[in-house]
Motif scaffolding. Structure first.
Motif, PDB file in Angstrom:
ATOM      1  N   LEU A  32      38.745  14.288  68.583  1.00 42.24           N
ATOM      2  CA  LEU A  32      38.755  13.828  67.191  1.00 42.24           C
ATOM      3  C   LEU A  32      38.544  14.989  66.225  1.00 42.24           C
ATOM      4  O   LEU A  32      39.121  15.006  65.128  1.00 42.24           O
ATOM      5  CB  LEU A  32      37.668  12.766  66.988  1.00 42.24           C
ATOM      6  CG  LEU A  32      37.923  11.433  67.685  1.00 42.24           C
ATOM      7  CD1 LEU A  32      36.673  10.571  67.655  1.00 42.24           C
ATOM      8  CD2 LEU A  32      39.091  10.703  67.039  1.00 42.24           C
ATOM      9  N   PHE A  33      37.725  15.955  66.619  1.00 39.95           N
ATOM     10  CA  PHE A  33      37.532  17.143  65.779  1.00 39.95           C
ATOM     11  C   PHE A  33      38.844  17.926  65.649  1.00 39.95           C
ATOM     12  O   PHE A  33      39.209  18.369  64.551  1.00 39.95           O
ATOM     13  CB  PHE A  33      36.452  18.033  66.376  1.00 39.95           C
ATOM     14  CG  PHE A  33      36.262  19.338  65.637  1.00 39.95           C
ATOM     15  CD1 PHE A  33      35.584  19.373  64.432  1.00 39.95           C
ATOM     16  CD2 PHE A  33      36.788  20.518  66.143  1.00 39.95           C
ATOM     17  CE1 PHE A  33      35.420  20.565  63.747  1.00 39.95           C
ATOM     18  CE2 PHE A  33      36.627  21.712  65.465  1.00 39.95           C
ATOM     19  CZ  PHE A  33      35.942  21.739  64.264  1.00 39.95           C
ATOM     20  N   LEU A  34      39.567  18.079  66.758  1.00 34.51           N
ATOM     21  CA  LEU A  34      40.867  18.755  66.709  1.00 34.51           C
ATOM     22  C   LEU A  34      41.851  17.972  65.854  1.00 34.51           C
ATOM     23  O   LEU A  34      42.636  18.559  65.092  1.00 34.51           O
ATOM     24  CB  LEU A  34      41.416  18.926  68.122  1.00 34.51           C
ATOM     25  CG  LEU A  34      40.662  19.905  69.033  1.00 34.51           C
ATOM     26  CD1 LEU A  34      41.271  19.895  70.431  1.00 34.51           C
ATOM     27  CD2 LEU A  34      40.690  21.317  68.449  1.00 34.51           C
ATOM     28  N   LEU A  35      41.809  16.636  65.956  1.00 39.07           N
ATOM     29  CA  LEU A  35      42.678  15.808  65.120  1.00 39.07           C
ATOM     30  C   LEU A  35      42.368  16.019  63.647  1.00 39.07           C
ATOM     31  O   LEU A  35      43.277  16.133  62.817  1.00 39.07           O
ATOM     32  CB  LEU A  35      42.503  14.336  65.495  1.00 39.07           C
ATOM     33  CG  LEU A  35      43.294  13.328  64.655  1.00 39.07           C
ATOM     34  CD1 LEU A  35      44.795  13.508  64.881  1.00 39.07           C
ATOM     35  CD2 LEU A  35      42.877  11.902  64.986  1.00 39.07           C
ATOM     36  N   ALA A  36      41.076  16.092  63.309  1.00 44.48           N
ATOM     37  CA  ALA A  36      40.680  16.311  61.916  1.00 44.48           C
ATOM     38  C   ALA A  36      41.146  17.676  61.417  1.00 44.48           C
ATOM     39  O   ALA A  36      41.600  17.818  60.281  1.00 44.48           O
ATOM     40  CB  ALA A  36      39.161  16.184  61.787  1.00 44.48           C
ATOM     41  N   ASN A  48      42.187  13.344  49.233  1.00 49.70           N
ATOM     42  CA  ASN A  48      41.252  14.375  49.689  1.00 49.70           C
ATOM     43  C   ASN A  48      41.216  14.375  51.211  1.00 49.70           C
ATOM     44  O   ASN A  48      40.561  13.549  51.843  1.00 49.70           O
ATOM     45  CB  ASN A  48      39.856  14.096  49.117  1.00 49.70           C
ATOM     46  CG  ASN A  48      38.924  15.269  49.327  1.00 49.70           C
ATOM     47  OD1 ASN A  48      38.952  15.933  50.360  1.00 49.70           O
ATOM     48  ND2 ASN A  48      38.106  15.536  48.325  1.00 49.70           N
ATOM     49  N   ARG A  49      41.890  15.336  51.824  1.00 50.76           N
ATOM     50  CA  ARG A  49      42.024  15.343  53.284  1.00 50.76           C
ATOM     51  C   ARG A  49      40.716  15.703  53.974  1.00 50.76           C
ATOM     52  O   ARG A  49      40.458  15.260  55.096  1.00 50.76           O
ATOM     53  CB  ARG A  49      43.139  16.311  53.689  1.00 50.76           C
ATOM     54  CG  ARG A  49      44.511  15.880  53.200  1.00 50.76           C
ATOM     55  CD  ARG A  49      45.614  16.610  53.951  1.00 50.76           C
ATOM     56  NE  ARG A  49      45.622  18.022  53.693  1.00 50.76           N
ATOM     57  CZ  ARG A  49      46.250  18.586  52.664  1.00 50.76           C
ATOM     58  NH1 ARG A  49      46.881  17.834  51.785  1.00 50.76           N
ATOM     59  NH2 ARG A  49      46.234  19.895  52.501  1.00 50.76           N
ATOM     60  N   ALA A  50      39.878  16.508  53.335  1.00 50.52           N
ATOM     61  CA  ALA A  50      38.596  16.865  53.941  1.00 50.52           C
ATOM     62  C   ALA A  50      37.719  15.633  54.103  1.00 50.52           C
ATOM     63  O   ALA A  50      37.053  15.450  55.124  1.00 50.52           O
ATOM     64  CB  ALA A  50      37.887  17.914  53.085  1.00 50.52           C
ATOM     65  N   GLN A  51      37.705  14.776  53.104  1.00 44.18           N
ATOM     66  CA  GLN A  51      36.897  13.565  53.172  1.00 44.18           C
ATOM     67  C   GLN A  51      37.440  12.603  54.216  1.00 44.18           C
ATOM     68  O   GLN A  51      36.689  12.021  55.003  1.00 44.18           O
ATOM     69  CB  GLN A  51      36.860  12.891  51.786  1.00 44.18           C
ATOM     70  CG  GLN A  51      35.958  11.673  51.710  1.00 44.18           C
ATOM     71  CD  GLN A  51      34.500  12.026  51.883  1.00 44.18           C
ATOM     72  OE1 GLN A  51      34.063  13.115  51.518  1.00 44.18           O
ATOM     73  NE2 GLN A  51      33.733  11.108  52.465  1.00 44.18           N
ATOM     74  N   LEU A  52      38.762  12.434  54.238  1.00 43.32           N
ATOM     75  CA  LEU A  52      39.367  11.503  55.191  1.00 43.32           C
ATOM     76  C   LEU A  52      39.211  11.987  56.623  1.00 43.32           C
ATOM     77  O   LEU A  52      39.068  11.174  57.549  1.00 43.32           O
ATOM     78  CB  LEU A  52      40.850  11.308  54.864  1.00 43.32           C
ATOM     79  CG  LEU A  52      41.579  10.236  55.688  1.00 43.32           C
ATOM     80  CD1 LEU A  52      40.938   8.870  55.482  1.00 43.32           C
ATOM     81  CD2 LEU A  52      43.051  10.188  55.328  1.00 43.32           C
ATOM     82  N   LEU A  56      37.998   9.916  60.040  1.00 45.08           N
ATOM     83  CA  LEU A  56      38.739   9.817  61.292  1.00 45.08           C
ATOM     84  C   LEU A  56      37.805   9.944  62.492  1.00 45.08           C
ATOM     85  O   LEU A  56      37.937   9.206  63.480  1.00 45.08           O
ATOM     86  CB  LEU A  56      39.817  10.902  61.354  1.00 45.08           C
ATOM     87  CG  LEU A  56      40.989  10.769  60.388  1.00 45.08           C
ATOM     88  CD1 LEU A  56      41.908  11.981  60.507  1.00 45.08           C
ATOM     89  CD2 LEU A  56      41.768   9.498  60.636  1.00 45.08           C
ATOM     90  N   MET A  57      36.862  10.859  62.429  1.00 50.32           N
ATOM     91  CA  MET A  57      35.926  11.044  63.530  1.00 50.32           C
ATOM     92  C   MET A  57      35.018   9.829  63.690  1.00 50.32           C
ATOM     93  O   MET A  57      34.731   9.390  64.812  1.00 50.32           O
ATOM     94  CB  MET A  57      35.090  12.311  63.312  1.00 50.32           C
ATOM     95  CG  MET A  57      35.901  13.591  63.316  1.00 50.32           C
ATOM     96  SD  MET A  57      34.871  15.066  63.474  1.00 50.32           S
ATOM     97  CE  MET A  57      34.213  14.878  65.128  1.00 50.32           C
ATOM     98  N   ILE A  58      34.571   9.262  62.568  1.00 50.70           N
ATOM     99  CA  ILE A  58      33.720   8.081  62.636  1.00 50.70           C
ATOM    100  C   ILE A  58      34.476   6.899  63.239  1.00 50.70           C
ATOM    101  O   ILE A  58      33.955   6.177  64.103  1.00 50.70           O
ATOM    102  CB  ILE A  58      33.191   7.726  61.231  1.00 50.70           C
ATOM    103  CG1 ILE A  58      32.282   8.842  60.709  1.00 50.70           C
ATOM    104  CG2 ILE A  58      32.444   6.399  61.254  1.00 50.70           C
ATOM    105  CD1 ILE A  58      31.841   8.657  59.276  1.00 50.70           C
TER     106      ILE A  58
END
Length: 224
Positions: A32-36, A48-52, A56-58
Motif C-alpha cells: 500500500l505504501f508503494l501504491l501511495a 490533493n494526491r498527498a492527502q488521498l 489509500l493505506m487506511i
C-alpha cells in the motif's frame, strides 16, 4: 446439523497464527505504501494526491483486517454483508482515477487478508507497470492553485467572474473552482488548475492583468 453449527463458529484457535498475521499485514502495508508513492508520482488527479494517498493505506489495511477476521467464519461473513449494506459515503469521488486507486487498495487488502500472496504480488506489479507506462506515454502536466483578487463593483461581479474564468480556462487542461469570496469592493477566487507548461501560467497572468491592471494573482504549487 452439528456440521452446520461448526461452520458458523469461529476457528481462530486452529488456524490463526500471530507470526503469519503480522508478516502479512506488514507486507500489505508495504504494498500500500508503494501504491501511495506511485499515485503521488504518476497520478493525474487534480485533487490533493498527498492527502488521498494516506487514505489509500487506511482503506487497504482496513480491508485486510476485515477479510482476515471474516474468512474463518460464515456467520461473520454474512454479518459483514449486512453491515456494509448500511454504509453510505457522504463525499462523492469526482474523478475515475481516484476510484481506480481505491479499488487497487481494496484488492491488495483482500488478497493479503485471504493469504493470497503470489496472486496479489503479481497483480500489483502488473498494475503498477501499466500505470507507469501510461504516464510515460502521456503528456506531463503542472497542477497549480491560482488565487485571484480583483477590484470589482457589486453590480459587476457576475461579469468579472465570467471574464476571469474564461481567461483561465482558455489556458488550462482542467479547472476547478474551489472558493469564491465577495468583498465590498473586490472579489477573490481560488482555482485549482492543471496546465501543460509554465507558458500557460504566464498567459493566464497576462490575460488577468488585461482585465484589470490592479489584479493580484498568486500561483501556489499543488503537485504533491
Amino acid at each position: 446439523m452439528d456440521q452446520f453449527i461448526d461452520q458458523l463458529s469461529l476457528s481462530f484457535e486452529d488456524t490463526f497464527s500471530p507470526t503469519q498475521y503480522i508478516a502479512y499485514i506488514l507486507l500489505c502495508a508495504g504494498l500500500l505504501f508503494l501504491l501511495a508513492v506511485v499515485y503521488r508520482r504518476f497520478g493525474q488527479s487534480i485533487s490533493n494526491r498527498a492527502q488521498l494517498s494516506k487514505v489509500l493505506m487506511i482503506v487497504g489495511l482496513t480491508t485486510f483486517i476485515i477479510i482476515s477476521i471474516v474468512k474463518s467464519s460464515l456467520a461473520l461473513s454474512l454479518g459483514l454483508v449486512g453491515a456494509l449494506s448500511i454504509v453510505r459515503f457522504r463525499t462523492a469521488i469526482k474523478e475515475p482515477e481516484e476510484l481506480g486507486y481505491f479499488f487497487m487498495a481494496i484488492a491488495i487488502g483482500l488478497g493479503m487478508g485471504a493469504n493470497q500472496l503470489f496472486p496479489t504480488l503479481i497483480g500489483f506489479i502488473i498494475l503498477m507497470l501499466i500505470v507507469i507506462i501510461q504516464h510515460k506515454g502521456g503528456d506531463s502536466s503542472i497542477t497549480q492553485n491560482i488565487l485571484v483578487d480583483m477590484p470589482c463593483e457589486a453590480d459587476q461581479r457576475a461579469v468579472v467572474i465570467k471574464n476571469i474564468t474564461d481567461a483561465i480556462s482558455a489556458n488550462t487542461r482542467q479547472l476547478d473552482v474551489k472558493r469564491i469570496k465577495h468583498g465590498e469592493n473586490n472579489i477573490a477566487i481560488n482555482y485549482l488548475v492543471k496546465v501543460k507548461s509554465f507558458d500557460n501560467l504566464n498567459s493566464i497572468n497576462e490575460k488577468l492583468v488585461a482585465i484589470h491592471s490592479k489584479v493580484d494573482v498568486t500561483f501556489i504549487d499543488n503537485s504533491l
